[in-house]
Design a protein around this motif. Structure first.
Motif, PDB file in Angstrom:
ATOM      1  N   GLN A 315     -13.889   1.365   3.668  1.00 55.10           N
ATOM      2  CA  GLN A 315     -13.967  -0.079   3.464  1.00 55.10           C
ATOM      3  C   GLN A 315     -12.595  -0.729   3.282  1.00 55.10           C
ATOM      4  O   GLN A 315     -12.487  -1.953   3.233  1.00 55.10           O
ATOM      5  CB  GLN A 315     -14.828  -0.376   2.223  1.00 55.10           C
ATOM      6  CG  GLN A 315     -16.253   0.151   2.328  1.00 55.10           C
ATOM      7  CD  GLN A 315     -17.065  -0.146   1.078  1.00 55.10           C
ATOM      8  OE1 GLN A 315     -17.265  -1.321   0.728  1.00 55.10           O
ATOM      9  NE2 GLN A 315     -17.527   0.884   0.407  1.00 55.10           N
ATOM     10  N   LEU A 316     -11.531   0.074   3.195  1.00 55.58           N
ATOM     11  CA  LEU A 316     -10.185  -0.481   3.020  1.00 55.58           C
ATOM     12  C   LEU A 316      -9.739  -1.179   4.298  1.00 55.58           C
ATOM     13  O   LEU A 316      -9.805  -0.609   5.385  1.00 55.58           O
ATOM     14  CB  LEU A 316      -9.199   0.637   2.665  1.00 55.58           C
ATOM     15  CG  LEU A 316      -9.496   1.442   1.393  1.00 55.58           C
ATOM     16  CD1 LEU A 316      -8.430   2.513   1.201  1.00 55.58           C
ATOM     17  CD2 LEU A 316      -9.568   0.534   0.178  1.00 55.58           C
ATOM     18  N   HIS A 318      -6.426  -3.440   5.346  1.00 53.59           N
ATOM     19  CA  HIS A 318      -5.153  -4.129   5.105  1.00 53.59           C
ATOM     20  C   HIS A 318      -4.128  -3.616   6.107  1.00 53.59           C
ATOM     21  O   HIS A 318      -4.148  -2.440   6.495  1.00 53.59           O
ATOM     22  CB  HIS A 318      -4.668  -3.885   3.667  1.00 53.59           C
ATOM     23  CG  HIS A 318      -3.543  -4.795   3.263  1.00 53.59           C
ATOM     24  ND1 HIS A 318      -2.221  -4.476   3.488  1.00 53.59           N
ATOM     25  CD2 HIS A 318      -3.552  -6.004   2.647  1.00 53.59           C
ATOM     26  CE1 HIS A 318      -1.457  -5.457   3.026  1.00 53.59           C
ATOM     27  NE2 HIS A 318      -2.239  -6.401   2.497  1.00 53.59           N
ATOM     28  N   TYR A 374      -2.928  -5.577  -2.760  1.00 56.72           N
ATOM     29  CA  TYR A 374      -4.304  -5.555  -2.249  1.00 56.72           C
ATOM     30  C   TYR A 374      -5.134  -4.508  -2.975  1.00 56.72           C
ATOM     31  O   TYR A 374      -6.276  -4.767  -3.389  1.00 56.72           O
ATOM     32  CB  TYR A 374      -4.284  -5.283  -0.746  1.00 56.72           C
ATOM     33  CG  TYR A 374      -5.638  -4.936  -0.157  1.00 56.72           C
ATOM     34  CD1 TYR A 374      -6.581  -5.921   0.126  1.00 56.72           C
ATOM     35  CD2 TYR A 374      -5.980  -3.604   0.115  1.00 56.72           C
ATOM     36  CE1 TYR A 374      -7.817  -5.596   0.660  1.00 56.72           C
ATOM     37  CE2 TYR A 374      -7.207  -3.276   0.646  1.00 56.72           C
ATOM     38  CZ  TYR A 374      -8.126  -4.276   0.920  1.00 56.72           C
ATOM     39  OH  TYR A 374      -9.355  -3.944   1.442  1.00 56.72           O
ATOM     40  N   GLU A 377      -5.942  -5.565  -6.626  1.00 60.10           N
ATOM     41  CA  GLU A 377      -6.902  -6.665  -6.751  1.00 60.10           C
ATOM     42  C   GLU A 377      -8.300  -6.275  -6.287  1.00 60.10           C
ATOM     43  O   GLU A 377      -9.302  -6.685  -6.885  1.00 60.10           O
ATOM     44  CB  GLU A 377      -6.419  -7.869  -5.939  1.00 60.10           C
ATOM     45  CG  GLU A 377      -5.141  -8.486  -6.475  1.00 60.10           C
ATOM     46  CD  GLU A 377      -4.569  -9.536  -5.536  1.00 60.10           C
ATOM     47  OE1 GLU A 377      -5.223  -9.803  -4.500  1.00 60.10           O
ATOM     48  OE2 GLU A 377      -3.478 -10.071  -5.817  1.00 60.10           O
ATOM     49  N   GLN A 378      -8.389  -5.468  -5.203  1.00 57.33           N
ATOM     50  CA  GLN A 378      -9.683  -5.178  -4.589  1.00 57.33           C
ATOM     51  C   GLN A 378     -10.236  -3.789  -4.931  1.00 57.33           C
ATOM     52  O   GLN A 378     -11.448  -3.614  -5.043  1.00 57.33           O
ATOM     53  CB  GLN A 378      -9.564  -5.310  -3.057  1.00 57.33           C
ATOM     54  CG  GLN A 378      -9.075  -6.655  -2.570  1.00 57.33           C
ATOM     55  CD  GLN A 378     -10.077  -7.755  -2.806  1.00 57.33           C
ATOM     56  OE1 GLN A 378     -11.280  -7.508  -2.841  1.00 57.33           O
ATOM     57  NE2 GLN A 378      -9.599  -8.985  -2.975  1.00 57.33           N
ATOM     58  N   TRP A 379      -9.366  -2.788  -5.081  1.00 55.35           N
ATOM     59  CA  TRP A 379      -9.825  -1.403  -5.224  1.00 55.35           C
ATOM     60  C   TRP A 379      -9.008  -0.694  -6.311  1.00 55.35           C
ATOM     61  O   TRP A 379      -8.285   0.271  -6.036  1.00 55.35           O
ATOM     62  CB  TRP A 379      -9.691  -0.658  -3.892  1.00 55.35           C
ATOM     63  CG  TRP A 379     -10.433  -1.301  -2.776  1.00 55.35           C
ATOM     64  CD1 TRP A 379      -9.945  -2.140  -1.844  1.00 55.35           C
ATOM     65  CD2 TRP A 379     -11.824  -1.175  -2.505  1.00 55.35           C
ATOM     66  NE1 TRP A 379     -10.930  -2.558  -0.989  1.00 55.35           N
ATOM     67  CE2 TRP A 379     -12.112  -1.977  -1.373  1.00 55.35           C
ATOM     68  CE3 TRP A 379     -12.870  -0.461  -3.102  1.00 55.35           C
ATOM     69  CZ2 TRP A 379     -13.379  -2.080  -0.841  1.00 55.35           C
ATOM     70  CZ3 TRP A 379     -14.139  -0.571  -2.560  1.00 55.35           C
ATOM     71  CH2 TRP A 379     -14.386  -1.374  -1.449  1.00 55.35           C
ATOM     72  N   SER A 380      -9.123  -1.175  -7.521  1.00 54.32           N
ATOM     73  CA  SER A 380      -8.308  -0.623  -8.600  1.00 54.32           C
ATOM     74  C   SER A 380      -8.684   0.815  -8.949  1.00 54.32           C
ATOM     75  O   SER A 380      -7.913   1.526  -9.604  1.00 54.32           O
ATOM     76  CB  SER A 380      -8.443  -1.496  -9.859  1.00 54.32           C
ATOM     77  OG  SER A 380      -9.809  -1.574 -10.271  1.00 54.32           O
TER      78      SER A 380
END
Length: 534
Positions: A315-316, A318, A374, A377-380
């Motif tokens: 799902q990553l 960027h 990124y 914020e999205q996938w810590s």
């Protein structure tokens, strides 16, 4: 003929005698040359008065020319059919095996329109007649026998036109090519046995029909089994052959990976270790991929954790992260499929013969920080590796973070800042903490601190040609790197602050480069020389 009046008999006899003895012309010439005699009309009137069943008696108005021509054709046809007395009896049209003249007589529609009522049998067998059924012969509704066997008639059979043939008792349509129908379903044709329709197409051949039924009954289940088996094979072995909507997203099979790497051939092998191998492959849709394969016997728990991690990694999305396309998993083999990048690692890029300039290093640092923002914020919960040996450089010089791992808890921002500090110092110093220092990372950081800030000439990558201003920027960069790695102080900068500082340095570097370019071309092309830091 038996039912013709004496006047018409005399006329018919005269015509027949003339045609057979004095005229040597063909039938076509006879039809064009002869015309009805003056008393022909009265002759027809007398015939109809004597026997109104004649076909021409019911036509109104009478076409004398057509009726006359039909008598001429009747005379010729009676002789061709070898009737014993063509004046008194004309009971049979026999054109069997008359390949040249049978089509000619069939073309005379006016003859069949006024077909003599004495005709009870028509034989047109073995003439290689082609085309549709000759419906004209059915105008002789009084016939009792009809033979059209051994021809090449085709198309639909006009069963409705047979309804007027109430006297028909003998019928032979064998060896033709009519459109197949079941004669047994037609009421009119039930009076005839199957010998009338042998290989005519009207009655299915029982043997062939039985064979077809047997083949169908035996073949259909086999066909269904093959279809189900093929579909199952595609679903579980090669789903890449299925339409996109039918595939399992991101799930690869061993067969798909074998196809992508030509059976894991040596030509596709990039690197290999004790329990892993990396291949370069091409998927069925043409996508180039890197396939990392790990061969080890793992527990069920580890296997399930691996699958769950992969479901997250795909799902990553960027520009500074390597795209994870999917995975393949079993108890003894795991693999991760990612996009292929033709570029090299940052480590190789820094150690190349042509050392990258300061401006380019700043651009790489910006991309790395943007990828880190990124992820934070999205996938810590996803960790990553920021070593120069693991960050790739794409063909357009964009850095790509390539190694990820799922943690049981949220990754602390302090750990990420520490990793970036080490990465930043490596970018400026161009030395390897893991290889060149006894205490590795700690020794590397201590080495830089010993020379900061007075003796940085001994620390900064000497292959990187720096102007005074750029040297000051690199010095600030080292200060930022040391700040990021000074975890005990607790005064770590945030990623946003780091991003702003590097963006500012990059813009200043671009401005310095632009000013330098202008000065170098300002006075007649003489190059302006900067004082380089020694």
């Amino acid at each position: 003929m038996a039912s013709i009046s004496s006047t018409f008999l005399i006329f018919f006899l005269t015509t027949s005698t003339l045609l057979s003895s004095t005229l040597s012309a063909t039938l076509i010439e006879d039809l064009n040359a002869l015309h009805p005699p003056p008393d022909f009309n009265s002759t027809l009137f007398n015939n109809c008065a004597h026997n109104p069943s004649h076909k021409y008696c019911n036509s109104s108005p009478m076409d004398l020319n057509e009726i006359f021509k039909s008598t001429i054709v009747a005379s010729h046809l009676c002789n061709e059919s070898k009737n014993p007395n063509c004046v008194e009896t004309f009971s049979k049209i026999d054109l069997r095996s008359c390949l040249k003249i049978a089509p000619l007589y069939l073309s005379f529609s006016f003859f069949w329109k006024y077909c003599p009522i004495s005709i009870v049998s028509i034989d047109l067998a073995n003439n290689s007649l082609k085309g549709s059924f000759p419906n004209e012969v059915l105008l002789c509704t009084q016939i009792q026998a009809l033979d059209l066997s051994y021809n090449q008639l085709s198309g639909d059979f006009p069963v409705e036109n047979f309804s007027a043939l109430i006297n028909l008792t003998l019928l032979n349509l064998s060896y033709n090519q009519f459109s197949e129908i079941k004669v047994s379903d037609m009421e009119f044709l039930k009076r005839f046995n199957s010998s009338s329709f042998i290989r005519s197409g009207l009655l299915p051949k029982h043997r062939n029909y039985t064979i077809k039924v047997v083949i169908f009954l035996a073949g259909f289940p086999v066909f269904v089994i093959l279809m189900v088996g093929s579909t199952g094979w595609l679903c579980f072995v090669r789903p890449d052959f299925l339409p996109g909507m039918c595939r399992r997203n991101h799930k690869f099979t061993t067969w798909m990976l074998k196809a992508a790497t030509n059976g894991f051939s040596r030509k596709k092998l990039v690197s290999k270790g004790e329990s892993f191998a990396i291949y370069r492959g091409i998927l069925r849709d043409g996508t180039e991929v890197k396939i990392e394969i790990y061969r080890d016997d793992i527990s069920r728990e580890i296997y399930q954790n691996f699958v769950e991690e992969c479901k997250v990694l795909v799902q990553l999305q960027h520009k500074n992260l390597v795209r994870v396309l999917g995975w393949c998993s079993s108890r003894r083999m795991r693999s991760i499929v990612t996009q292929w990048t033709d570029g090299e690692t940052i480590e190789l890029w820094l150690s190349g013969s042509a050392a990258p300039p300061w401006k380019n290093r700043l651009k790489v640092l910006i991309g790395v920080v943007e990828g880190m923002c990124y992820m934070q914020e999205q996938w810590s919960e996803i960790g990553y590796d920021l070593r120069t040996s693991s960050v790739l450089l794409s063909h357009n010089s964009e850095p790509l973070i390539s190694r990820f791992r799922i943690e049981d808890h949220r990754i602390s921002s302090a750990k990420n800042i520490y990793m970036f500090g080490l990465f930043l110092l490596e970018m400026i110093v161009n030395r390897r903490p893991q290889e060149e220092f006894e205490q590795r990372e700690a020794g590397f950081i201590e080495f830089i601190r010993m020379h900061y800030p007075e003796n940085l000439q001994k620390v900064i990558d000497e292959k990187m040609k720096l102007t005074e201003d750029m040297f000051d920027q690199a010095k600030q960069g080292i200060g930022l790197g040391l700040m990021c790695t000074d975890q005990p102080s607790g005064k770590l900068p945030s990623l946003n602050q780091i991003h702003s500082m590097i963006i500012g340095a990059y813009r200043s570097c671009l401005a310095l480069t632009s000013d330098d370019h202008k000065r170098s071309h300002g006075d007649g092309g003489r190059r302006h020389k900067h004082n380089k830091v020694r």
